[in-house]
Scaffold this active site. Sequence first.
Site, PDB file in Angstrom:
ATOM      1  CD  GLU A 286      -2.676  -1.521   2.265  1.00  0.00           C
ATOM      2  OE1 GLU A 286      -3.389  -0.536   2.406  1.00  0.00           O
ATOM      3  OE2 GLU A 286      -2.864  -2.602   2.831  1.00  0.00           O
ATOM      4  CB  CYS A 320      -1.473   7.488   2.615  1.00  0.00           C
ATOM      5  SG  CYS A 320      -2.693   6.688   3.630  1.00  0.00           S
TER       6      CYS A 320
HETATM    7  P1  NAD Z   1       8.877   4.660   3.553  1.00  0.00           P
HETATM    8  O1  NAD Z   1       8.623   4.001   2.243  1.00  0.00           O
HETATM    9  O2  NAD Z   1      10.040   5.553   3.667  1.00  0.00           O
HETATM   10  O3  NAD Z   1       9.075   3.545   4.675  1.00  0.00           O
HETATM   11  C1  NAD Z   1       8.094   2.562   4.922  1.00  0.00           C
HETATM   12  C2  NAD Z   1       8.755   1.385   5.641  1.00  0.00           C
HETATM   13  O4  NAD Z   1       9.687   0.767   4.754  1.00  0.00           O
HETATM   14  C3  NAD Z   1       9.540   1.781   6.887  1.00  0.00           C
HETATM   15  O5  NAD Z   1       9.319   0.808   7.884  1.00  0.00           O
HETATM   16  C4  NAD Z   1      10.971   1.737   6.400  1.00  0.00           C
HETATM   17  O6  NAD Z   1      11.892   1.466   7.445  1.00  0.00           O
HETATM   18  C5  NAD Z   1      10.936   0.581   5.424  1.00  0.00           C
HETATM   19  N1  NAD Z   1      12.001   0.565   4.416  1.00  0.00           N
HETATM   20  C6  NAD Z   1      12.720   1.618   3.945  1.00  0.00           C
HETATM   21  N2  NAD Z   1      13.587   1.179   3.005  1.00  0.00           N
HETATM   22  C7  NAD Z   1      13.396  -0.152   2.863  1.00  0.00           C
HETATM   23  C8  NAD Z   1      13.960  -1.146   2.036  1.00  0.00           C
HETATM   24  N3  NAD Z   1      14.882  -0.852   1.144  1.00  0.00           N
HETATM   25  N4  NAD Z   1      13.514  -2.414   2.165  1.00  0.00           N
HETATM   26  C9  NAD Z   1      12.549  -2.720   3.046  1.00  0.00           C
HETATM   27  N5  NAD Z   1      11.949  -1.814   3.847  1.00  0.00           N
HETATM   28  C10 NAD Z   1      12.381  -0.545   3.760  1.00  0.00           C
HETATM   29  O7  NAD Z   1       7.520   5.392   3.944  1.00  0.00           O
HETATM   30  P2  NAD Z   1       7.215   6.245   5.244  1.00  0.00           P
HETATM   31  O8  NAD Z   1       7.933   7.538   5.157  1.00  0.00           O
HETATM   32  O9  NAD Z   1       7.383   5.422   6.462  1.00  0.00           O
HETATM   33  O10 NAD Z   1       5.641   6.495   5.099  1.00  0.00           O
HETATM   34  C11 NAD Z   1       5.106   7.485   4.291  1.00  0.00           C
HETATM   35  C12 NAD Z   1       4.609   6.909   2.986  1.00  0.00           C
HETATM   36  O11 NAD Z   1       3.681   5.877   3.235  1.00  0.00           O
HETATM   37  C13 NAD Z   1       3.869   7.928   2.131  1.00  0.00           C
HETATM   38  O12 NAD Z   1       4.235   7.740   0.794  1.00  0.00           O
HETATM   39  C14 NAD Z   1       2.402   7.549   2.350  1.00  0.00           C
HETATM   40  O13 NAD Z   1       1.539   7.947   1.310  1.00  0.00           O
HETATM   41  C15 NAD Z   1       2.500   6.073   2.453  1.00  0.00           C
HETATM   42  N6  NAD Z   1       1.342   5.500   3.146  1.00  0.00           N
HETATM   43  C16 NAD Z   1       0.431   4.799   2.409  1.00  0.00           C
HETATM   44  C17 NAD Z   1      -0.689   4.268   3.027  1.00  0.00           C
HETATM   45  C18 NAD Z   1      -1.720   3.482   2.260  1.00  0.00           C
HETATM   46  O14 NAD Z   1      -2.586   2.882   2.882  1.00  0.00           O
HETATM   47  N7  NAD Z   1      -1.677   3.460   0.943  1.00  0.00           N
HETATM   48  C19 NAD Z   1      -0.876   4.457   4.394  1.00  0.00           C
HETATM   49  C20 NAD Z   1       0.075   5.182   5.114  1.00  0.00           C
HETATM   50  C21 NAD Z   1       1.189   5.697   4.479  1.00  0.00           C
END
Ligand code: NAD
Length: 515
Positions: A286, A320
């Site tokens: 997501e 999001c």
């Molecule tokens: P992010 O993608 O930076 O990180 C998300 C998670 O991925 C974190 O736990 C992070 O540690 C991990 N991560 C980072 N690099 C990784 C890698 N290479 N391999 C595996 N895991 C890794 O996102 P964020 O800043 O935590 O959250 C914000 C984003 O999330 C925004 O884009 C927002 O729109 C989205 N979001 C979407 C929804 C939805 O339901 N569609 C809900 C909430 C947030």
Amino acid sequence: MVLPYKPEPYKDFSKEENRKPQLDAIAALEAKYGATYPLFIGGKEVKAKETFASINPADKDKVIGHFQKADVDLAEQAMQAALEAFEEWRFYDFRERANILLKAAQISRRRRYDINAGMILEEGKNWLEADADTAEGIDFLEFYGREMLRLGPNQPVTPFPGENNELRYIALGVGLVIPPWNFPWAILVGMSSAAIVTGNTIILKPSSDSPYMGQIFTEIMREAGLPDGVLNYLTGPGAIAGEYLVKHPKTRFISFTGSKEVGLRIIENAARTAEGQIWIKRVVAEMGGKDCILVDEEADVDAAVEGVAVAAFGFQGQKCSACSRAIIDEKVYDEFVAKLIPRVKQITVGPTTDTANWMGPVINEKALKNTLAYIEIGKKEGKLLTGGNTVEGNGFFLEPTVFGDIAWDARIAKEEIFAPVLALIKCKGFDDGLRIVNSTEFGLTGAVFTQDRTKIEKAKRLFHVGNMYVNRKCTGALVDVQPFGGFNMSGTDSKAGGRDYLLLFMQGKSIAERF
Ligand code: NAD
């Protein structure tokens, strides 16, 4: 027999009986500043060689806690613990698994003010946003617990003479759960509990901006009686533990919520077959959004202004589902702007420990710098109507910022900023508005304000988002009331908090016995 699911009501903080325990819980967490928290692997608390600090974004010298920086060896240890536990957990009676979630919901109610305090101090949520997040996590536990009771027994099939036919849903295996920091409780709880209740074992790797919330969830699941090794809590850098585990041959599925960039990378890595891998990894991802509210010439403009202001700036625009584009019919554009700007100027910014502040800080320094860079881009692409500056204090505070006269294809109209920055875009009538609505690569949430029934029906058909709202804001989906998840680059089209969600964590086994 469990009662039917219903969403958890929110606390009314105007009442002293709710205000006082919330203040006490904040003080109690402040008194624990600087504590060190372990990993939790195979039922044991484990330390890594190094730790990292999770700080209070509203007061950046304050350390919420020191968390373990898991390396590849510890990630492997977590994988082995999860594999071992899977052999028993997969055959646990589904009613017992569901019961653990229902118990965890009850413990979460008891710890509600602690959970809220965690989000107020670690993520800078205001009290209402924190409480809504806590309530949503409770809803996920209650709803998925009941969903497992529905999906646990054999499922209906057409009877066939001379045979006994069954369809059972069974678990997948070891899953990697990677939630974001912005709903650090609700999303983490929802993703983890769905995977667990369906009989899988998990490695939960929280965001490094919100490890404390994962710590609380781990404590609650332990108290609820979850067997050792079912939930392995692994804090540390996404790139090390995350990448290693995404590529691991024994990882059966990955449940991810976060940015488009990281999501696509996970999908790509998971698609490559590792040496010794005997399945196709399932990925539920997501991802981001560039959500909008379309304001028609026949809208109730006052209601639209309120919907846009709350959806754009609630939790500092870091949802999001946040409204980052308002698309307004040119016939009501001036009226809308004249009403929106004073409304936005009323928004108070500062540490949310003080309930006088409606907006808190953005999550970290990187987010602050990234937003300031987008504000510079916005100044070139349109007219700065309000905001644009940092706000004094020892945290990452930004003014709520609105740009007017933004072209539909400007960068700030297309790229996710994930901060309190709103772009106002003029459209020439409803059809042009719908064209602009659908002009980004995302498709998560959106709302339309109009009194015209024909236009409402048209929007229902053509407004291409996973969660569409009419005459209300585009944030605040409730579990099983508005199952949540987006289209296109917003994700893999799943619906968290919906009745088909648990099936993403299971596979159907059909058994025919002839007699
Ligand atoms: P992010 O993608 O930076 O990180 C998300 C998670 O991925 C974190 O736990 C992070 O540690 C991990 N991560 C980072 N690099 C990784 C890698 N290479 N391999 C595996 N895991 C890794 O996102 P964020 O800043 O935590 O959250 C914000 C984003 O999330 C925004 O884009 C927002 O729109 C989205 N979001 C979407 C929804 C939805 O339901 N569609 C809900 C909430 C947030």
